[in-house]
Scaffold this motif. Structure first.
Motif, PDB file in Angstrom:
ATOM      1  N   ASP A  50       3.554  10.531   7.204  1.00 36.91           N
ATOM      2  CA  ASP A  50       3.178   9.375   6.387  1.00 36.91           C
ATOM      3  C   ASP A  50       2.820   9.793   4.962  1.00 36.91           C
ATOM      4  OD1 ASP A  50       3.563   7.678   8.538  1.00 36.91           O
ATOM      5  OD2 ASP A  50       1.438   7.657   9.100  1.00 36.91           O
ATOM      6  N   MET A  51       2.083  10.896   4.817  1.00 31.73           N
ATOM      7  CA  MET A  51       1.684  11.372   3.488  1.00 31.73           C
ATOM      8  C   MET A  51       2.903  11.839   2.697  1.00 31.73           C
ATOM      9  SD  MET A  51      -1.542  10.965   2.982  1.00 31.73           S
ATOM     10  CE  MET A  51      -1.417   9.440   3.889  1.00 31.73           C
ATOM     11  N   LYS A  52       3.847  12.484   3.373  1.00 27.16           N
ATOM     12  CA  LYS A  52       5.081  12.922   2.708  1.00 27.16           C
ATOM     13  C   LYS A  52       5.828  11.713   2.155  1.00 27.16           C
ATOM     14  CE  LYS A  52       9.537  15.054   3.671  1.00 27.16           C
ATOM     15  NZ  LYS A  52      10.412  15.614   4.719  1.00 27.16           N
ATOM     16  N   ALA A  53       5.994  10.691   2.986  1.00 25.21           N
ATOM     17  CA  ALA A  53       6.703   9.483   2.545  1.00 25.21           C
ATOM     18  C   ALA A  53       5.964   8.814   1.387  1.00 25.21           C
ATOM     19  CB  ALA A  53       6.857   8.514   3.717  1.00 25.21           C
ATOM     20  N   LEU A  54       4.643   8.733   1.483  1.00 26.94           N
ATOM     21  CA  LEU A  54       3.843   8.116   0.422  1.00 26.94           C
ATOM     22  C   LEU A  54       3.987   8.878  -0.891  1.00 26.94           C
ATOM     23  CD1 LEU A  54       1.565   6.164  -0.572  1.00 26.94           C
ATOM     24  CD2 LEU A  54      -0.042   7.927   0.170  1.00 26.94           C
ATOM     25  N   LEU A  55       3.757  10.192  -0.854  1.00 22.96           N
ATOM     26  CA  LEU A  55       3.784  10.980  -2.093  1.00 22.96           C
ATOM     27  C   LEU A  55       5.169  11.036  -2.722  1.00 22.96           C
ATOM     28  CD1 LEU A  55       1.378  13.920  -1.224  1.00 22.96           C
ATOM     29  CD2 LEU A  55       0.923  11.911  -2.639  1.00 22.96           C
ATOM     30  N   LEU A  56       6.198  11.260  -1.908  1.00 19.41           N
ATOM     31  CA  LEU A  56       7.545  11.330  -2.481  1.00 19.41           C
ATOM     32  C   LEU A  56       7.999   9.968  -2.997  1.00 19.41           C
ATOM     33  CD1 LEU A  56       9.353  13.834  -0.093  1.00 19.41           C
ATOM     34  CD2 LEU A  56       8.209  14.280  -2.276  1.00 19.41           C
ATOM     35  N   GLY A  57       7.591   8.892  -2.325  1.00 13.82           N
ATOM     36  CA  GLY A  57       7.914   7.547  -2.800  1.00 13.82           C
ATOM     37  C   GLY A  57       7.246   7.246  -4.126  1.00 13.82           C
ATOM     38  N   GLU A  58       5.959   7.567  -4.224  1.00 17.79           N
ATOM     39  CA  GLU A  58       5.218   7.337  -5.475  1.00 17.79           C
ATOM     40  C   GLU A  58       5.775   8.217  -6.599  1.00 17.79           C
ATOM     41  OE1 GLU A  58       2.920   5.083  -6.347  1.00 17.79           O
ATOM     42  OE2 GLU A  58       3.175   4.182  -4.379  1.00 17.79           O
ATOM     43  N   LEU A  59       6.181   9.426  -6.262  1.00 20.24           N
ATOM     44  CA  LEU A  59       6.735  10.342  -7.263  1.00 20.24           C
ATOM     45  C   LEU A  59       8.047   9.794  -7.831  1.00 20.24           C
ATOM     46  CD1 LEU A  59       6.037  13.017  -8.569  1.00 20.24           C
ATOM     47  CD2 LEU A  59       7.299  14.175  -6.763  1.00 20.24           C
ATOM     48  N   GLN A  60       8.827   9.109  -7.009  1.00 19.19           N
ATOM     49  CA  GLN A  60      10.079   8.510  -7.492  1.00 19.19           C
ATOM     50  C   GLN A  60       9.819   7.387  -8.489  1.00 19.19           C
ATOM     51  OE1 GLN A  60      13.331   9.488  -6.999  1.00 19.19           O
ATOM     52  NE2 GLN A  60      12.213  11.260  -6.224  1.00 19.19           N
ATOM     53  N   ARG A  61       8.670   6.729  -8.373  1.00 19.66           N
ATOM     54  CA  ARG A  61       8.330   5.611  -9.255  1.00 19.66           C
ATOM     55  C   ARG A  61       7.565   6.046 -10.496  1.00 19.66           C
ATOM     56  NH1 ARG A  61       8.207   3.451  -4.165  1.00 19.66           N
ATOM     57  NH2 ARG A  61       6.064   3.925  -3.599  1.00 19.66           N
ATOM     58  N   SER A  62       7.176   7.322 -10.565  1.00 13.66           N
ATOM     59  CA  SER A  62       6.299   7.778 -11.647  1.00 13.66           C
ATOM     60  C   SER A  62       6.841   9.042 -12.292  1.00 13.66           C
ATOM     61  CB  SER A  62       4.901   8.098 -11.084  1.00 13.66           C
ATOM     62  OG  SER A  62       4.396   7.040 -10.326  1.00 13.66           O
ATOM     63  N   THR A  63       6.704   9.128 -13.602  1.00 11.94           N
ATOM     64  CA  THR A  63       7.032  10.386 -14.261  1.00 11.94           C
ATOM     65  C   THR A  63       5.849  11.347 -14.155  1.00 11.94           C
ATOM     66  OG1 THR A  63       6.331   9.454 -16.372  1.00 11.94           O
ATOM     67  CG2 THR A  63       8.691   9.402 -15.877  1.00 11.94           C
ATOM     68  N   VAL A  64       4.655  10.781 -14.044  1.00  9.03           N
ATOM     69  CA  VAL A  64       3.431  11.563 -13.840  1.00  9.03           C
ATOM     70  C   VAL A  64       2.680  10.913 -12.686  1.00  9.03           C
ATOM     71  CG1 VAL A  64       1.235  12.324 -14.820  1.00  9.03           C
ATOM     72  CG2 VAL A  64       3.267  12.176 -16.280  1.00  9.03           C
ATOM     73  N   LEU A  65       2.381  11.696 -11.658  1.00 13.20           N
ATOM     74  CA  LEU A  65       1.638  11.176 -10.515  1.00 13.20           C
ATOM     75  C   LEU A  65       0.367  11.986 -10.337  1.00 13.20           C
ATOM     76  CD1 LEU A  65       1.438   9.262  -8.089  1.00 13.20           C
ATOM     77  CD2 LEU A  65       2.656  10.990  -6.744  1.00 13.20           C
ATOM     78  N   GLU A  66      -0.753  11.282 -10.325  1.00 17.24           N
ATOM     79  CA  GLU A  66      -2.047  11.914 -10.109  1.00 17.24           C
ATOM     80  C   GLU A  66      -2.461  11.643  -8.664  1.00 17.24           C
ATOM     81  OE1 GLU A  66      -5.255  12.110 -13.266  1.00 17.24           O
ATOM     82  OE2 GLU A  66      -6.049  10.579 -11.903  1.00 17.24           O
ATOM     83  N   VAL A  67      -2.779  12.712  -7.941  1.00 14.65           N
ATOM     84  CA  VAL A  67      -3.187  12.592  -6.540  1.00 14.65           C
ATOM     85  C   VAL A  67      -4.645  13.007  -6.431  1.00 14.65           C
ATOM     86  CG1 VAL A  67      -2.737  13.310  -4.168  1.00 14.65           C
ATOM     87  CG2 VAL A  67      -0.828  13.099  -5.785  1.00 14.65           C
ATOM     88  N   ASP A  68      -5.491  12.043  -6.095  1.00 12.31           N
ATOM     89  CA  ASP A  68      -6.925  12.277  -5.969  1.00 12.31           C
ATOM     90  C   ASP A  68      -7.224  12.733  -4.543  1.00 12.31           C
ATOM     91  OD1 ASP A  68      -9.686  12.222  -5.861  1.00 12.31           O
ATOM     92  OD2 ASP A  68      -9.868  10.267  -6.814  1.00 12.31           O
ATOM     93  N   LEU A  69      -7.740  13.955  -4.424  1.00 17.92           N
ATOM     94  CA  LEU A  69      -8.016  14.563  -3.121  1.00 17.92           C
ATOM     95  C   LEU A  69      -9.499  14.547  -2.773  1.00 17.92           C
ATOM     96  CD1 LEU A  69      -5.615  17.619  -3.524  1.00 17.92           C
ATOM     97  CD2 LEU A  69      -5.166  15.490  -2.292  1.00 17.92           C
ATOM     98  N   ALA A  70     -10.304  13.804  -3.521  1.00 15.28           N
ATOM     99  CA  ALA A  70     -11.757  13.808  -3.314  1.00 15.28           C
ATOM    100  C   ALA A  70     -12.151  13.317  -1.927  1.00 15.28           C
ATOM    101  CB  ALA A  70     -12.449  12.968  -4.391  1.00 15.28           C
ATOM    102  N   GLY A  71     -11.364  12.442  -1.329  1.00 18.70           N
ATOM    103  CA  GLY A  71     -11.706  11.874  -0.035  1.00 18.70           C
ATOM    104  C   GLY A  71     -11.150  12.621   1.161  1.00 18.70           C
ATOM    105  N   VAL A  72     -10.479  13.745   0.928  1.00 17.95           N
ATOM    106  CA  VAL A  72      -9.891  14.507   2.038  1.00 17.95           C
ATOM    107  C   VAL A  72     -11.004  15.233   2.793  1.00 17.95           C
ATOM    108  CG1 VAL A  72      -8.314  16.378   2.674  1.00 17.95           C
ATOM    109  CG2 VAL A  72      -7.676  14.768   0.865  1.00 17.95           C
TER     110      VAL A  72
END
Length: 99
Positions: free
Chosen positions: A21-43
């Motif tokens: 699920d995380m792979k699909a989410l991150l790669l999908g968001e990356l396709q829509r963004s030239t810059v993607l910020e991933v906040d890991l504070a809640g991991v």
């Protein structure tokens, strides 16, 4: 945030049970963004499968001339990055908590 920039916050476990699920989410968001910020504070937990998802996303961003920024590294993420000495590989600023 500028045009073409996106942001994703990951909460909870970043492990084998959520890796697909995380792979699909991150790669999908990356396709829509030239810059993607991933906040890991809640991991709360990260295993090797979660780490592989982050590494794949970073490699994909580099290959496609996009930028993936990891921010807000939680203690669980920092522990894995420190153990495997991956801070420089990801190239993101890490706030190392005092021991």
């Amino acid at each position: 945030m500028s045009a073409g920039a996106g942001r994703v916050a990951i909460d909870g476990e970043l492990n084998i049970y959520r890796a697909a699920d995380m792979k699909a989410l991150l790669l999908g968001e990356l396709q829509r963004s030239t810059v993607l910020e991933v906040d890991l504070a809640g991991v709360t937990e990260m295993d090797s499968a979660g780490l592989q998802v982050l590494m794949l996303a970073k490699q994909t961003a580099r290959a496609e001339q996009r930028e993936l920024r990891l921010v807000g590294h939680s203690p669980a993420v920092l522990e894995v990055f420190e153990l495997l000495d991956l801070g420089a590989w990801f190239g993101d600023a890490l706030l190392i908590a005092p021991h």
